[in-house]
Design an enzyme around this catalytic site. Structure first.
Site, PDB file in Angstrom:
ATOM      1  N   ASP A  35     -29.585  34.098  12.197  1.00 43.55           N
ATOM      2  CA  ASP A  35     -28.631  35.092  11.701  1.00 43.55           C
ATOM      3  C   ASP A  35     -27.377  34.373  11.207  1.00 43.55           C
ATOM      4  O   ASP A  35     -26.905  33.415  11.824  1.00 43.55           O
ATOM      5  CB  ASP A  35     -28.277  36.085  12.817  1.00 43.55           C
ATOM      6  CG  ASP A  35     -27.593  37.327  12.292  1.00 43.55           C
ATOM      7  OD1 ASP A  35     -28.214  38.404  12.327  1.00 43.55           O
ATOM      8  OD2 ASP A  35     -26.434  37.236  11.824  1.00 43.55           O
ATOM      9  N   ILE A  36     -26.829  34.862  10.110  1.00 39.41           N
ATOM     10  CA  ILE A  36     -25.666  34.213   9.500  1.00 39.41           C
ATOM     11  C   ILE A  36     -24.403  34.408  10.346  1.00 39.41           C
ATOM     12  O   ILE A  36     -23.456  33.616  10.249  1.00 39.41           O
ATOM     13  CB  ILE A  36     -25.454  34.757   8.058  1.00 39.41           C
ATOM     14  CG1 ILE A  36     -24.668  33.770   7.212  1.00 39.41           C
ATOM     15  CG2 ILE A  36     -24.807  36.131   8.061  1.00 39.41           C
ATOM     16  CD1 ILE A  36     -24.714  34.070   5.726  1.00 39.41           C
ATOM     17  N   ASN A  92     -32.469  47.516  15.176  1.00 36.83           N
ATOM     18  CA  ASN A  92     -31.606  48.610  14.735  1.00 36.83           C
ATOM     19  C   ASN A  92     -32.308  49.350  13.605  1.00 36.83           C
ATOM     20  O   ASN A  92     -32.851  48.718  12.689  1.00 36.83           O
ATOM     21  CB  ASN A  92     -30.261  48.055  14.250  1.00 36.83           C
ATOM     22  CG  ASN A  92     -29.493  47.359  15.355  1.00 36.83           C
ATOM     23  OD1 ASN A  92     -29.471  47.830  16.487  1.00 36.83           O
ATOM     24  ND2 ASN A  92     -28.873  46.230  15.038  1.00 36.83           N
ATOM     25  N   VAL A 101     -29.091  46.119   7.097  1.00 34.84           N
ATOM     26  CA  VAL A 101     -30.005  45.614   6.059  1.00 34.84           C
ATOM     27  C   VAL A 101     -31.309  46.416   6.144  1.00 34.84           C
ATOM     28  O   VAL A 101     -31.999  46.389   7.161  1.00 34.84           O
ATOM     29  CB  VAL A 101     -30.289  44.110   6.265  1.00 34.84           C
ATOM     30  CG1 VAL A 101     -31.242  43.608   5.184  1.00 34.84           C
ATOM     31  CG2 VAL A 101     -28.988  43.308   6.241  1.00 34.84           C
ATOM     32  N   HIS A 105     -36.193  44.144  10.619  1.00 37.49           N
ATOM     33  CA  HIS A 105     -35.953  42.840  11.242  1.00 37.49           C
ATOM     34  C   HIS A 105     -35.791  43.034  12.731  1.00 37.49           C
ATOM     35  O   HIS A 105     -35.215  44.030  13.191  1.00 37.49           O
ATOM     36  CB  HIS A 105     -34.719  42.153  10.655  1.00 37.49           C
ATOM     37  CG  HIS A 105     -33.497  43.016  10.585  1.00 37.49           C
ATOM     38  ND1 HIS A 105     -33.334  43.990   9.623  1.00 37.49           N
ATOM     39  CD2 HIS A 105     -32.387  43.074  11.354  1.00 37.49           C
ATOM     40  CE1 HIS A 105     -32.174  44.596   9.797  1.00 37.49           C
ATOM     41  NE2 HIS A 105     -31.581  44.068  10.859  1.00 37.49           N
TER      42      HIS A 105
END
Ligand code: 5GP
Length: 120
Positions: A35-36, A92, A101, A105
């Site tokens: 994750d960024i 989520n 997003v 995921h």
């Protein structure tokens, strides 16, 4: 439930190679990358390569092969990240789940005690 997948979402761009990612693991039908904006020492996202918007979309419409590959990727990520002390897997979904997003995921979060599951 009708799912209208947006091919311009950021993870679709990552899958097409238009945006770089820090890959942890990849197989025929799934990709895992860091994750960024990590929320814990380990924060990895596992995504299917197919156009699925959420966990329920994926569970309903993905093929058996895609679903098996996805879960195998989850196992590999847990092994690679070394989450023996525990982890949390979070999917989520849509508005109430505060999904940012719209490509399914699974967050794999680990590396510290994570606190209670829900804040409110
Ligand atoms: P969501 O809120 O949809 O469950 O989580 C989306 C996650 O994607 C967030 O944790 C966010 O930090 C991560 N993210 C958003 N854009 C990028 C990106 O371009 N690259 C990576 N690696 N992660 C991203």
């Amino acid at each position: 439930m009708e799912f209208n997948y947006d091919p311009q979402n950021i993870f679709a761009k990552i899958l097409r190679g238009e945006i770089p990612n820090n890959t942890v693991y990849e197989n025929d039908h799934a990709l895992a990358f860091h994750d960024i904006a990590p929320q814990a020492p380990t924060h990895i996202l596992v995504i299917p390569k197919g156009p699925y918007m959420s966990l329920d979309h994926f569970a309903r419409d993905a093929s058996a092969d895609e679903q098996v590959c996805f879960m195998q990727a989850v196992a590999k990520v847990c092994e690679i990240a070394g989450v023996d002390d525990g982890f949390r897997a979070i999917a989520n979904s849509r508005e109430h789940g505060i999904q940012e997003v719209p490509h399914f995921h699974l967050h794999i979060v680990a590396g510290r005690v994570l606190g209670r599951m829900l804040e409110q």
